[in-house]
Design a protein around this motif. Sequence first.
Motif: not given
Length: 152
Positions: A1-4, A10-16, A36-39, A135-140
């Motif tokens: 995912t984008e968060l991962a 950035t070496k700021r954290g991790s997604s779960w 569903d997702v966490a950071f 727009a990149a997160l959702f299909p048209p």
Amino acid sequence: TELAVYGRQTKRGSSWMDTIFRVPQRRDPNRNRKPDVAFTTFERWPEDRPMPYRGNPVDVVPDLVVEVLSPTDQANDIQARVNDFLRAGSRLVWVVYPAEQTVHAFSSPRDVRVFTDVDALDGGDVLPGFAVPMAALFPPLDEPVPPSPDDV
């Protein structure tokens, strides 16, 4: 995912994903929630800290929580989840509405920002430098078919 990707770059954290977190509440100090997702930033969960065994709640409140609305979700249940995370110390909660292709970003129960298809979803102070076009997160979406004169 984008968060991962953001966390690695950035070496700021991790997604779960698929993780149960302990989100203590005043009336329920053992409340658990599974977003569903966490950071989580490395300030809250150090990079070298081992992950807990599967099934045990993680004893950290994520900095960012993502809840993706499903057709069976009730509005009051979603709001309860948002409030639980914010009261426990999450700094940002994104509620994703796939059918409407919007994201509601809560930084407090009263402070919400709505992102639409023309926006870039950003992480604000919680995820500095994070931005992804909505727009990149959702299909048209299929374009609605205009009614014919015979239908009117």
